[in-house]
Design an enzyme around this catalytic site. Structure first.
Site, PDB file in Angstrom:
ATOM      1  N   THR A 167       0.828  -1.209   0.000  1.00  0.00           N
ATOM      2  CA  THR A 167       0.000   0.000   0.000  1.00  0.00           C
ATOM      3  C   THR A 167       0.863   1.261   0.000  1.00  0.00           C
ATOM      4  OG1 THR A 167      -1.490   1.280   1.411  1.00  0.00           O
ATOM      5  CG2 THR A 167      -0.117  -0.315   2.529  1.00  0.00           C
ATOM      6  N   ASP A 168       0.292   2.359  -0.495  1.00  0.00           N
ATOM      7  CA  ASP A 168       1.019   3.637  -0.455  1.00  0.00           C
ATOM      8  C   ASP A 168       1.172   4.150   0.982  1.00  0.00           C
ATOM      9  OD1 ASP A 168      -1.614   4.431   0.045  1.00  0.00           O
ATOM     10  OD2 ASP A 168      -1.701   5.908  -1.582  1.00  0.00           O
ATOM     11  N   GLU A 169       0.396   3.574   1.920  1.00  0.00           N
ATOM     12  CA  GLU A 169       0.461   4.074   3.302  1.00  0.00           C
ATOM     13  C   GLU A 169       1.814   3.813   3.951  1.00  0.00           C
ATOM     14  OE1 GLU A 169      -2.809   3.713   5.913  1.00  0.00           O
ATOM     15  OE2 GLU A 169      -4.277   3.902   4.318  1.00  0.00           O
ATOM     16  N   TYR A 203      -1.439  -0.218  11.218  1.00  0.00           N
ATOM     17  CA  TYR A 203      -1.692  -0.942   9.953  1.00  0.00           C
ATOM     18  C   TYR A 203      -0.540  -0.708   8.974  1.00  0.00           C
ATOM     19  CZ  TYR A 203      -3.272  -1.370   5.103  1.00  0.00           C
ATOM     20  OH  TYR A 203      -3.336  -1.662   3.754  1.00  0.00           O
ATOM     21  N   LYS A 261       2.284  -3.333   7.322  1.00  0.00           N
ATOM     22  CA  LYS A 261       2.486  -3.551   5.879  1.00  0.00           C
ATOM     23  C   LYS A 261       3.945  -3.244   5.490  1.00  0.00           C
ATOM     24  CE  LYS A 261      -0.260  -4.481   3.106  1.00  0.00           C
ATOM     25  NZ  LYS A 261      -0.764  -5.781   2.585  1.00  0.00           N
TER      26      LYS A 261
HETATM   27  P1  NAD Z   1     -10.165  -6.659   2.879  1.00  0.00           P
HETATM   28  O1  NAD Z   1     -10.083  -6.354   4.333  1.00  0.00           O
HETATM   29  O2  NAD Z   1     -11.414  -6.343   2.140  1.00  0.00           O
HETATM   30  O3  NAD Z   1      -9.868  -8.214   2.629  1.00  0.00           O
HETATM   31  C1  NAD Z   1      -8.866  -8.906   3.328  1.00  0.00           C
HETATM   32  C2  NAD Z   1      -9.128 -10.402   3.146  1.00  0.00           C
HETATM   33  O4  NAD Z   1      -8.070 -11.108   3.801  1.00  0.00           O
HETATM   34  C3  NAD Z   1     -10.441 -10.878   3.774  1.00  0.00           C
HETATM   35  O5  NAD Z   1     -11.121 -11.741   2.884  1.00  0.00           O
HETATM   36  C4  NAD Z   1      -9.991 -11.644   5.013  1.00  0.00           C
HETATM   37  O6  NAD Z   1     -10.875 -12.697   5.387  1.00  0.00           O
HETATM   38  C5  NAD Z   1      -8.633 -12.176   4.560  1.00  0.00           C
HETATM   39  N1  NAD Z   1      -7.740 -12.489   5.678  1.00  0.00           N
HETATM   40  C6  NAD Z   1      -7.478 -11.699   6.768  1.00  0.00           C
HETATM   41  N2  NAD Z   1      -6.626 -12.340   7.591  1.00  0.00           N
HETATM   42  C7  NAD Z   1      -6.320 -13.529   6.993  1.00  0.00           C
HETATM   43  C8  NAD Z   1      -5.477 -14.618   7.349  1.00  0.00           C
HETATM   44  N3  NAD Z   1      -4.771 -14.617   8.490  1.00  0.00           N
HETATM   45  N4  NAD Z   1      -5.414 -15.683   6.516  1.00  0.00           N
HETATM   46  C9  NAD Z   1      -6.118 -15.707   5.364  1.00  0.00           C
HETATM   47  N5  NAD Z   1      -6.943 -14.707   4.981  1.00  0.00           N
HETATM   48  C10 NAD Z   1      -7.042 -13.627   5.787  1.00  0.00           C
HETATM   49  O7  NAD Z   1      -8.917  -5.925   2.231  1.00  0.00           O
HETATM   50  P2  NAD Z   1      -8.752  -5.248   0.784  1.00  0.00           P
HETATM   51  O8  NAD Z   1      -9.172  -3.849   0.851  1.00  0.00           O
HETATM   52  O9  NAD Z   1      -9.330  -6.161  -0.231  1.00  0.00           O
HETATM   53  O10 NAD Z   1      -7.154  -5.255   0.675  1.00  0.00           O
HETATM   54  C11 NAD Z   1      -6.474  -6.385   0.122  1.00  0.00           C
HETATM   55  C12 NAD Z   1      -4.978  -6.117   0.168  1.00  0.00           C
HETATM   56  O11 NAD Z   1      -4.677  -4.938  -0.585  1.00  0.00           O
HETATM   57  C13 NAD Z   1      -4.434  -5.855   1.569  1.00  0.00           C
HETATM   58  O12 NAD Z   1      -3.183  -6.484   1.676  1.00  0.00           O
HETATM   59  C14 NAD Z   1      -4.280  -4.351   1.648  1.00  0.00           C
HETATM   60  O13 NAD Z   1      -3.233  -3.995   2.524  1.00  0.00           O
HETATM   61  C15 NAD Z   1      -3.945  -4.010   0.214  1.00  0.00           C
HETATM   62  N6  NAD Z   1      -4.340  -2.662  -0.248  1.00  0.00           N
HETATM   63  C16 NAD Z   1      -5.632  -2.240  -0.069  1.00  0.00           C
HETATM   64  C17 NAD Z   1      -6.000  -0.980  -0.568  1.00  0.00           C
HETATM   65  C18 NAD Z   1      -7.416  -0.458  -0.405  1.00  0.00           C
HETATM   66  O14 NAD Z   1      -7.657   0.716  -0.725  1.00  0.00           O
HETATM   67  N7  NAD Z   1      -8.379  -1.259   0.034  1.00  0.00           N
HETATM   68  C19 NAD Z   1      -5.065  -0.183  -1.225  1.00  0.00           C
HETATM   69  C20 NAD Z   1      -3.748  -0.658  -1.371  1.00  0.00           C
HETATM   70  C21 NAD Z   1      -3.417  -1.921  -0.890  1.00  0.00           C
HETATM   71  O1  DAU Z   2      -4.037   4.200   0.686  1.00  0.00           O
HETATM   72  C1  DAU Z   2      -4.306   2.828   0.647  1.00  0.00           C
HETATM   73  C2  DAU Z   2      -5.086   2.447   1.884  1.00  0.00           C
HETATM   74  O2  DAU Z   2      -6.392   2.975   1.734  1.00  0.00           O
HETATM   75  C3  DAU Z   2      -5.153   0.928   2.103  1.00  0.00           C
HETATM   76  O3  DAU Z   2      -3.865   0.445   2.347  1.00  0.00           O
HETATM   77  C4  DAU Z   2      -6.077   0.584   3.278  1.00  0.00           C
HETATM   78  O4  DAU Z   2      -6.227  -0.820   3.392  1.00  0.00           O
HETATM   79  C5  DAU Z   2      -7.437   1.205   3.022  1.00  0.00           C
HETATM   80  O5  DAU Z   2      -8.282   0.970   4.130  1.00  0.00           O
HETATM   81  C6  DAU Z   2      -7.292   2.711   2.776  1.00  0.00           C
HETATM   82  O6  DAU Z   2      -6.872   3.399   3.991  1.00  0.00           O
HETATM   83  P1  DAU Z   2      -7.519   4.802   4.409  1.00  0.00           P
HETATM   84  O7  DAU Z   2      -7.323   4.987   5.853  1.00  0.00           O
HETATM   85  O8  DAU Z   2      -7.064   5.878   3.485  1.00  0.00           O
HETATM   86  O9  DAU Z   2      -9.062   4.469   4.038  1.00  0.00           O
HETATM   87  P2  DAU Z   2     -10.422   4.782   4.805  1.00  0.00           P
HETATM   88  O10 DAU Z   2     -11.523   4.425   3.843  1.00  0.00           O
HETATM   89  O11 DAU Z   2     -10.471   4.211   6.153  1.00  0.00           O
HETATM   90  O12 DAU Z   2     -10.374   6.370   4.933  1.00  0.00           O
HETATM   91  C7  DAU Z   2     -10.242   7.191   3.785  1.00  0.00           C
HETATM   92  C8  DAU Z   2     -10.209   8.641   4.265  1.00  0.00           C
HETATM   93  O13 DAU Z   2     -11.508   8.977   4.776  1.00  0.00           O
HETATM   94  C9  DAU Z   2      -9.242   8.900   5.396  1.00  0.00           C
HETATM   95  O14 DAU Z   2      -8.715  10.209   5.250  1.00  0.00           O
HETATM   96  C10 DAU Z   2     -10.115   8.834   6.648  1.00  0.00           C
HETATM   97  C11 DAU Z   2     -11.428   9.363   6.152  1.00  0.00           C
HETATM   98  N1  DAU Z   2     -12.646   8.807   6.808  1.00  0.00           N
HETATM   99  C12 DAU Z   2     -12.771   7.461   6.901  1.00  0.00           C
HETATM  100  C13 DAU Z   2     -13.884   6.902   7.489  1.00  0.00           C
HETATM  101  C14 DAU Z   2     -14.026   5.421   7.629  1.00  0.00           C
HETATM  102  C15 DAU Z   2     -13.637   9.675   7.234  1.00  0.00           C
HETATM  103  O15 DAU Z   2     -13.535  10.917   7.105  1.00  0.00           O
HETATM  104  N2  DAU Z   2     -14.746   9.127   7.805  1.00  0.00           N
HETATM  105  C16 DAU Z   2     -14.915   7.783   7.968  1.00  0.00           C
HETATM  106  O16 DAU Z   2     -15.944   7.345   8.547  1.00  0.00           O
END
Ligand code: NAD
Ligand code: DAU
Length: 342
Positions: free
Chosen positions: A124-126, A149, A153
């Protein structure tokens, strides 16, 4: 080609599984997912009878399960499995370190012992931390994670790097910006705002709402991973993003406009501790070296996502009520493979 996709019942993983089955007719997918609260077999609905997709309910930290799966011969691992929600990591980081660090290590050890092919770590970019008003993260930006988190990562990324350097494991890291699209658990910003607006509930905005995220449609992210899997160079890091930055407040306003609701639904709430102010990803290297381009403009992708949540009230209801677990039990009983069958 046989792929091990971990976390394939989650948001991005399930979109990736669908994409791979659609675009690579000869591929087989083993989908290993622990089905935490974020894992939902309804995300894989329609694939119940797809013989090229095998779901295994299991934990990436379980050495024996990982070893048995990889022992059957797997050409590549794409590791999506993670605890992924920043707010939950602030409340309790134990599961984040367990899955994101120890789980990744278990997969790396499995890959090394079984001489599995490519290892794609979906990061992730985080991990880069927060930016001021200008500039973007490149692959050589320093690691400066700010939430538990993000720290978990970043730790996993370092382990992946070390397994390439020490053991020659053909591992690649991708770092993507914020995803949105269908099947995203409504604790994340966009699905939370959409589903709340649809129900006439307040839209919680942290702090002043001027924190900026860089949005990419999940389909574009999955296409980029497909590129990395097939054309990426081992040991490289690839940033993935769509150059689509927006403050959270603007997203809330757009969603309300699209649904014909008033801005009085916006509720400013207490800020997230350590809240990163701005993310911005520079995807030039991935574009240049892999010929990948994002193809879904934010306006179009956001409208399609709003429509998806509007047209799938049962999915939303099951997730909100926890009923998706029942669906899981039904499907799981039919499709579950026991360890001895692996
Ligand atoms: P998500 O939370 O929707 O899904 C995570 C999945 O992993 C779930 O199905 C969960 O059951 C499974 N899981 C959790 N712990 C596990 C374990 N111990 N063994 C096997 N499975 C397990 O997450 P997402 O948003 O789909 O993100 C997927 C990946 O992409 C993550 O690694 C996250 O860090 C990365 N990522 C997410 C974003 C985003 O914006 N959502 C952006 C960049 C990178
Ligand atoms: O940048 C990639 C990341 O994006 C991934 O690695 C993470 O898995 C994914 O959860 C996401 O992280 P963020 O913290 O950026 O996403 P989130 O949707 O939780 O929040 C997005 C922005 O919105 C952040 O600035 C916090 C804000 N927010 C979030 C929630 C849940 C609010 O203002 N209100 C809310 O209720």
């Amino acid at each position: 080609m046989r792929l091990l996709v971990t976390g394939g019942a989650g948001f991005i993983g399930s979109n990736f599984v669908r994409l791979m089955l659609e675009s690579h007719p000869g591929y087989e997918i083993i989908n290993l997912d622990r089905l935490t609260y974020a894992g939902n077999l309804e995300n894989l609905a329609g694939l119940e009878n797809e013989s090229r997709h095998q779901f295994i309910h299991g934990d990436i930290c379980a050495v024996e399960i990982v070893h048995r799966i990889l022992g059957r011969g797997v050409d590549a691992i794409i590791n999506f499995a993670a605890e992924s929600h920043v707010d939950r990591s602030i409340l309790d980081a134990q599961d984040f370190v367990r899955t994101n660090v120890l789980g990744t290590l278990t997969l790396l050890d499995g890959a090394r012992r079984n001489k599995t092919g490519r290892f794609i770590q979906v990061s992730t970019d985080e991990v880069y931390g927060s930016l001021g008003p200008s500039g973007s993260f490149t692959e050589s930006s320093p690691l400066a994670p700010n939430s538990p988190y993000a720290a978990s990562k970043a730790s996993a990324d370092l382990l992946v790097r070390s397994y390439h350097r020490t053991y020659g494991l053909p591992a690649i890291i991708t770092r993507c910006s914020n995803n949105y699209g269908p099947y995203q658990f409504p604790e994340k910003l966009i699905p939370l705002l959409v589903t709340n607006a649809l129900s006439g509930l307040p839209l919680p905005i942290y702090g002043d709402g001027l924190h900026v995220r860089d949005w990419i449609h999940v389909r574009d992210h999955c296409n980029a991973i497909d590129r990395v899997l097939h054309h990426g160079t081992p040991a490289e890091i690839y940033n993935i993003g769509a150059r689509q930055e927006m403050p959270n407040l603007e997203i809330a306003k757009r969603i309300l406009r699209a649904l014909g609701k008033g801005e009085d639904l916006i509720a400013f709430v207490k800020d997230r501790p350590g809240h990163d102010r701005r993310y911005s990803i520079d995807p030039s290297k991935t574009e240049r070296d892999l010929g990948w381009r994002p193809s879904i403009p934010f306006e179009q992708g956001l409208q399609a996502t709003i429509d998806w949540y509007r047209q799938n009230p049962a999915w939303v209801e099951h997730v909100r009520s926890g009923e998706y677990v029942t669906y899981y039990e039904r499907m799981y009983r039919q499709r579950h493979r026991t360890l001895s069958e692996l």
